[in-house]
Write an enzyme that holds these catalytic residues in place. Structure first.
Site, short mmCIF file in Angstrom:
data_model
loop_
_atom_site.label_atom_id
_atom_site.label_comp_id
_atom_site.label_asym_id
_atom_site.label_seq_id
_atom_site.Cartn_x
_atom_site.Cartn_y
_atom_site.Cartn_z
N CYS A 144 -62.49 1.31 -0.92
CA CYS A 144 -63.08 1.66 0.19
C CYS A 144 -62.25 3.05 0.68
CB CYS A 144 -63.14 0.44 1.14
SG CYS A 144 -61.33 0.43 1.95
N GLU B 231 -52.29 -7.81 8.38
CA GLU B 231 -53.37 -7.48 9.18
C GLU B 231 -53.16 -8.07 10.62
OE1 GLU B 231 -57.84 -6.42 10.36
OE2 GLU B 231 -57.49 -6.22 8.23
N CYS C 116 -65.12 -4.67 8.81
CA CYS C 116 -65.05 -3.30 8.10
C CYS C 116 -66.37 -3.09 7.20
CB CYS C 116 -63.91 -3.49 7.02
SG CYS C 116 -64.13 -2.27 5.62
N ASN D 186 -60.53 -9.52 1.57
CA ASN D 186 -61.84 -9.26 1.56
C ASN D 186 -62.26 -9.56 0.03
OD1 ASN D 186 -61.95 -6.93 -0.66
ND2 ASN D 186 -60.18 -6.16 0.74
#
Length: 352
Positions: free
Chosen positions: A15, A129, A196, A226
């Protein structure tokens, strides 16, 4: 192994946030002699981390492990405010590769906490995170990961903000957000989802191919949130055989039928290529595209400033202009390939 056909989910793989982070660390390797220190894994991908380790990057869990004056990169997952301050006190170059989408959540937490909100943060316990985000206002944040966590929240008179780790699976976020609203009543949520774009796009791409495959291969590392979300989406669509692998070396030898492939946001396309080659589908590959991604995140401002200074110094020293800059078309894939095939550092290379 006789695989009839491979269906590739698109989008997949790197990404914009991962591209930004990998490119930034690759520039540090070009500029500084080793060792270079990185707080936490730059991205959650085993092969990417191994590549950087081979060229002199040392990944640490505590800034105190970094010798004074050493260059430090802060990972894409976002760091606690006190970690950033401690890194800056080390008297070396500090470049923060945090994803802008994570920065958005940090800002939301700070802003809502300053306004007196109680913040319910949905995330995965122990994930870097989540740790960095909660540290923005620990006294104002209730962390939840499960329905039981939500149900255990006591009610009070404060307004409530509902925020999230960016890499959650969409069904996971939706179920917990709905339960929080039922249990706590009215909540504030940002106008643009915290999830996201790459996370949701890759999950949608998996949803599109899941009904057509006998096996779905998810390329990415075990500690990648993810990536694991892609597994859960595949299971939710009834795919009987879901395999998560780091590389083609982990493929079993007994796959048959139609095989789908996707890759987490920190997994390189080179690995996808090698997996397809190993599967050798009799009828070749089909690409199923659910959306087109054109997002681009610029290099960290500290890196742009550093390269600008190097450019000026080189021009003065060599009496000519040198194009030291990071641009929109820099490729993390090329950067990793460059690190594999070229010397780690030399004075000449740092100026060319």
């Amino acid at each position: 192994m006789t695989v009839e056909k491979v269906i590739l989910a698109s989008p997949r793989g790197f990404c914009a946030g991962v591209e930004k982070a990998i490119n930034a660390l690759a520039w540090m390797v070009r500029i500084f002699p080793p060792p270079i220190y990185c707080y936490h894994e730059i991205v959650h991908n085993k092969l990417v981390v191994e590549t950087f380790t081979r060229v002199g990057v040392i990944f640490v869990q505590d800034i105190a492990e970094v010798p004074k004056g050493s260059p430090i990169m802060l990972s894409a997952h976002g760091s606690a405010p006190e970690v950033i301050e401690e890194a800056r006190r080390q008297d070396g170059t500090v470049i923060d590769a945090v994803c802008p989408l994570v920065t958005k959540v940090h800002h939301e937490i700070r802003t809502r906490a300053q306004k007196g909100y109680r913040i319910v943060y949905i995330g995965h316990r122990g994930h870097e995170e989540a740790i960095g985000a909660i540290a923005e206002a620990p006294g104002s944040v209730d962390f939840v990961e499960t329905r039981a966590d939500v149900d255990a929240l006591a009610r009070d008179d404060r307004p409530i903000a509902l925020l999230a780790q960016t890499t959650l699976a969409v069904p996971e976020w939706s179920a917990l957000a709905d339960r929080a609203k039922e249990h706590l009543g009215e909540v504030w949520m940002p106008g643009r989802s915290d999830l996201c774009y790459a996370t949701t796009n890759r999950q949608a791409a998996v949803s599109a191919i899941a009904p057509r495959v006998d096996t779905l291969i998810v390329i990415g590392s075990e500690n990648s949130s993810n990536t694991r979300a892609l597994e859960r989406v595949a299971w939710s669509h009834g795919v009987a055989n879901v395999l998560r692998i780091n590389s083609e070396r982990e493929l079993p030898d007994d796959l048959t039928g139609i095989v789908g492939i996707t890759a987490g946001a920190s997994a390189a396309e080179d690995v996808v290529t090698r997996v397809v080659e190993r599967l050798a589908p009799v009828e070749g590959c089909e690409i199923v595209t659910s959306t087109i991604e054109e997002e681009f995140f610029p290099a960290p401002p500290e890196l742009r400033e550093l390269l600008s200074g190097l450019t000026a110094a080189a021009a003065l020293l060599l009496d000519k202009d040198l194009p030291l800059e990071v641009g929109q078309h820099d490729s993390a894939r090329d950067a990793l390939q460059d690190l594999t095939n070229e010397p780690v550092w030399s004075p000449e290379r740092s100026l060319t």
